[in-house]
Design a protein around this motif. Structure first.
Motif, PDB file in Angstrom:
ATOM      1  N   PHE A  36       9.802  -8.255   5.452  1.00 48.26           N
ATOM      2  CA  PHE A  36      10.533  -8.378   4.424  1.00 48.26           C
ATOM      3  C   PHE A  36      11.806  -7.587   4.234  1.00 48.26           C
ATOM      4  N   PRO A  71      12.040  -3.659  -4.557  1.00 47.95           N
ATOM      5  CA  PRO A  71      10.393  -3.393  -4.348  1.00 47.95           C
ATOM      6  C   PRO A  71      10.226  -2.050  -4.166  1.00 47.95           C
ATOM      7  N   THR A 121       2.003  -3.915  -1.755  1.00 47.32           N
ATOM      8  CA  THR A 121       3.288  -4.558  -2.322  1.00 47.32           C
ATOM      9  C   THR A 121       3.783  -5.411  -1.143  1.00 47.32           C
ATOM     10  N   ILE A 172       2.166  -6.497   1.634  1.00 41.52           N
ATOM     11  CA  ILE A 172       1.387  -7.761   1.862  1.00 41.52           C
ATOM     12  C   ILE A 172       1.861  -8.792   0.889  1.00 41.52           C
ATOM     13  N   LEU A 173       2.195  -8.449  -0.303  1.00 43.25           N
ATOM     14  CA  LEU A 173       2.642  -9.454  -1.540  1.00 43.25           C
ATOM     15  C   LEU A 173       3.960  -9.971  -1.024  1.00 43.25           C
ATOM     16  N   LEU A 174       4.999  -9.306  -0.577  1.00 44.65           N
ATOM     17  CA  LEU A 174       6.282  -9.473  -0.183  1.00 44.65           C
ATOM     18  C   LEU A 174       6.386 -10.452   0.802  1.00 44.65           C
ATOM     19  N   ALA A 175       5.396  -9.953   2.127  1.00 44.12           N
ATOM     20  CA  ALA A 175       5.384 -10.534   3.268  1.00 44.12           C
ATOM     21  C   ALA A 175       5.134 -12.246   3.211  1.00 44.12           C
ATOM     22  N   GLY A 176       4.195 -12.455   2.087  1.00 43.57           N
ATOM     23  CA  GLY A 176       3.986 -13.839   1.817  1.00 43.57           C
ATOM     24  C   GLY A 176       2.933 -14.420   2.763  1.00 43.57           C
ATOM     25  N   PHE A 177       1.947 -13.728   3.259  1.00 45.30           N
ATOM     26  CA  PHE A 177       0.795 -13.952   4.233  1.00 45.30           C
ATOM     27  C   PHE A 177      -0.371 -14.729   3.255  1.00 45.30           C
ATOM     28  N   PRO A 178      -1.017 -15.713   3.732  1.00 53.56           N
ATOM     29  CA  PRO A 178      -1.982 -16.317   2.661  1.00 53.56           C
ATOM     30  C   PRO A 178      -2.985 -15.208   2.403  1.00 53.56           C
ATOM     31  N   SER A 179      -3.313 -15.407   1.153  1.00 55.82           N
ATOM     32  CA  SER A 179      -4.063 -14.250   0.497  1.00 55.82           C
ATOM     33  C   SER A 179      -5.418 -13.753   1.199  1.00 55.82           C
ATOM     34  N   ASN A 221      -5.073 -10.549   2.963  1.00 58.64           N
ATOM     35  CA  ASN A 221      -4.818  -9.111   2.134  1.00 58.64           C
ATOM     36  C   ASN A 221      -5.642  -7.893   2.565  1.00 58.64           C
ATOM     37  N   ARG A 231       5.470 -20.042  -2.436  1.00 56.86           N
ATOM     38  CA  ARG A 231       4.470 -18.928  -2.481  1.00 56.86           C
ATOM     39  C   ARG A 231       3.214 -19.064  -3.112  1.00 56.86           C
ATOM     40  N   GLN A 257      -0.522 -16.776  -3.691  1.00 59.43           N
ATOM     41  CA  GLN A 257      -1.135 -15.637  -3.702  1.00 59.43           C
ATOM     42  C   GLN A 257      -2.159 -15.514  -4.611  1.00 59.43           C
ATOM     43  N   SER A 295       6.065  -9.646  -7.582  1.00 58.47           N
ATOM     44  CA  SER A 295       6.481  -9.531  -6.019  1.00 58.47           C
ATOM     45  C   SER A 295       6.997 -11.030  -5.968  1.00 58.47           C
TER      46      SER A 295
END
Lengths: 335, 319
Positions: free
Chosen positions: A25, A41, A283, A285-292, A295, B185, B187, B202
């Motif tokens: 990010f 951020p 934060t 992980i949330l910003l990078a946009g990976f599937p939950s 996490n 997005r 999450q 976020s």
């Protein structure tokens, strides 16, 4: 200078982590000014890290006495519920905050008495309140999310002071006050001595019982502040979820801060850096946009890497390896 | 005196609805507990529905334990009740006690959750279709944006839980084939306000301060309420700059809708007992066997549906 050497591993870990997150990010370090407040951020990390940072302050001292406080998450729920109930029954801001802080102090006193006077192992003693506390909070809120609309109280969770979020100021001031109290007086030394050897400290004239109780009360007060911040932030007391599992994050922050769970020497600044490291991971992980689903795995992997790099044994092996490479040529010359 | 009032109420209702009424029937209700506001509301509504129909309700709170539920059902059987309502805490392990009820010829109706037993062991199950709830939410958005480009952010429930999986699937079903709508997005917000707010912050950071987000879909109302605060603090107007649709229909989301800060919610009705009593009344009257699954309505509420009134109607149900 010594402080800088002490916290160098945490600072390096934090810097490396920020670099890593920036890869995924790019705008992570960007900070804008919008309507008199800083936005970005990094500011989110400083704000969202508040509950764990506050808990880590109290937890550091508890762990320095070779104890542990598993009940801080539940105390957050109790104090948040107490504050919300007081506010919504028209008690006013200051009395409501005092009620919440008093609830935290009483909870800490309960833990401290069980540990220091009754002599129950800290793990078990605080497990009792961890289990029971959430039930107490649910009794206060009657099982619902207790909402309120007091702007003064909400300001504590989402307001802005001098550009920074209010929760950030709360943890900075708390950490500074506690840090000064333990380092500008002999208090920190006494806490460390009780953690290393309680009986020897007692024989040397330290009132170990009182000191232990005081440390747990302080942990309860820090949890109360964290509970106030979280409750104020969502303008409601959620007894089921407030502070859930945060005791584990707080312990993790202390450990990442390089403090030993066996008690003794401690550094509050390093624990705070540990809390910021945990929040940066979250934060990021949330910003990078990976599937939950990823996490928790990503968080665990990063924490593992940081702890392995900090491990004294790895450091010793590394020094040994380096020494052997440096010493060998000299020895050859001698022979 | 009480019985007289009950009979009169029952008679009045019978006249008004014209249906066959079950007067003075005794129904045992084994409830899981009161772990959430929704369940408290379900208990309140079940009592209300029983009272309206002149049914005498024997209530038993299992406090999250299956053995308590089994003990309660055995005691209902021993009392010889006319029917049993069961909100099962887990899906397995009900065969023998359901068998006992069947041998005593007492019909059992499952509320809200299903069991893994053979379906001839119970009369019917009343519940909501979670995938359908997601579809209703998605369809609302499809109609609302009417072909315009829309970038959606999604707040999922607890990762791996069946409501999270099904509500996600349903929403994706509804927007399939509408290329103007895209989930950019997604999450987890763990179904909580605090997480909903943090994750929304976020999302706003990542999507150009929220300028690039057209709508938020939250798997429950609590996360939406948290997200609304995050949107407000970022200086945007929730409900206008970012459309908000969520599921559950708890009182607080109606307050947000009344203030124009949320757009739509899909109801997960806590009134599971109403359809259950209807099915039982028909069964008692002439042995009519209901379908094995009675799906409750997933009703859509928008700002046009008197949100303030809905809030007032719900706020005392125990949510």
């Amino acid at each position: 200078m010594t402080l800088l050497t002490r916290i160098a591993p945490q600072l390096i870990a934090l810097a490396a982590l920020i670099a890593l997150v920036s890869l995924f990010f790019p705008g992570f370090l960007a900070v804008d000014v919008s309507g008199g407040r800083l936005v970005g951020p990094v500011i989110d990390v400083l704000k969202r890290g508040a509950p764990v940072a506050l808990l880590a302050v109290g937890m550091t001292l508890v762990i320095a006495t070779r104890g542990i406080d598993l009940s801080v998450g539940a105390i957050m729920a109790i104090c948040g519920a107490a504050a919300a109930l007081s506010i919504s029954s028209g008690l006013g801001l200051v009395p409501a905050l005092l009620v919440a802080l008093a609830a935290g102090a009483v909870a800490g006193l309960w833990n401290g008495v069980l540990v220091a006077v009754v002599g129950i192992q800290p793990f078990v003693a605080t497990l009792i309140l961890m289990t029971m506390g959430r039930g107490v909070a649910q009794l206060i809120t009657e099982g619902r999310i207790l909402t309120f609309s007091d702007p003064g109280f909400a300001w504590l969770g989402s307001g802005v002071l001098l550009g920074l979020p209010v929760p950030t100021w709360i943890w900075i001031l708390t950490a500074a006050a506690v840090g000064l109290a333990v380092r500008r007086t002999a208090l920190g030394l006494l806490i460390e001595s009780v953690g290393v050897n309680r009986r020897a400290s007692a024989l040397a004239g330290v009132n170990a019982t009182l000191l232990l109780i005081a440390v747990y009360v302080l942990s309860g007060l820090c949890a109360a502040l964290a509970g106030i911040v979280e409750t104020a932030d969502i303008r409601g007391a959620d007894a089921n979820n407030a502070g859930l599992w945060l005791e584990l994050d707080a312990i993790l922050a202390v450990v990442i801060g390089g403090n030993s769970l066996m008690g003794g020497r401690f550094s509050i600044v390093a624990s705070i850096l540990g809390a910021l490291i945990i929040q940066t991971i979250g934060t990021g992980i949330l910003l990078a946009g990976f599937p939950s689903e990823y996490n928790l795995v990503i968080k665990a992997a990063l924490v593992l890497i940081i702890l392995v790099l900090q491990s004294p044994r790895i450091a010793a092996e590394w020094n040994l390896w380096r020494e052997s490479h440096r010493v060998q040529p000299r020895e050859r010359r001698r022979t | 005196m009480t019985r007289k009032t009950l009979m009169m109420t029952a008679a009045a209702l019978a006249v008004s609805t014209g249906a066959a009424m079950a007067e003075g029937e005794v129904v045992g209700f084994s409830q899981i507990g009161s772990e959430s506001g929704w369940r408290a509301a379900e208990t309140t509504l079940t009592r209300q529905q029983a009272e309206e129909r002149g049914i005498q309700l024997q209530f038993s709170d299992a406090q999250q334990r299956q053995e308590n539920q089994i003990a309660a059902i055995r005691s209902f059987i021993a009392q010889g009740v006319d029917a049993i309502l069961l909100a099962p805490v887990v899906a397995t392990g009900w065969d023998s006690v359901l068998q006992e009820a069947q041998e005593a010829e007492i019909p059992v109706v499952l509320l809200d959750r299903q069991v893994d037993s053979a379906d001839d062991l119970y009369l019917t199950a009343v519940g909501s279709d979670l995938v359908h709830e997601g579809e209703v939410a998605g369809q609302w958005l499809v109609d609302e944006v009417a072909g315009e480009e829309c970038r959606v952010v999604e707040l999922q429930g607890t990762t791996g839980s069946s409501p999270a999986i099904d509500r996600k699937t349903g929403f994706e079903n509804a927007i399939e084939g509408h290329d103007n709508i895209e989930i950019v997005r997604s999450q987890t917000g763990d179904f909580t306000r605090a997480q909903g707010k943090e994750v929304m912050e976020s999302f706003l950071q990542a999507e150009n301060g929220g300028q690039d987000i057209c709508a938020l879909y939250a798997h429950n109302d609590d996360m939406a309420v948290g997200a609304i605060q995050a949107i407000k603090e970022a200086g945007l107007k929730p409900g206008e700059d970012i459309l908000i649709v969520s599921i559950d229909a708890v009182p607080d989301i109606f307050q947000a809708m009344a203030a124009g800060e949320a757009n739509a919610t899909v109801e997960l009705t806590p009134n599971m007992a109403g359809p259950a009593f209807d099915a039982l009344a028909a069964y008692w009257a002439d042995g009519t066997m209901p379908e094995k699954f009675i799906q409750t309505e997933s009703k859509l509420y928008t700002q046009a549906d008197d949100p303030q009134g809905e809030y007032d109607r719900r706020k005392d149900l125990g949510y």
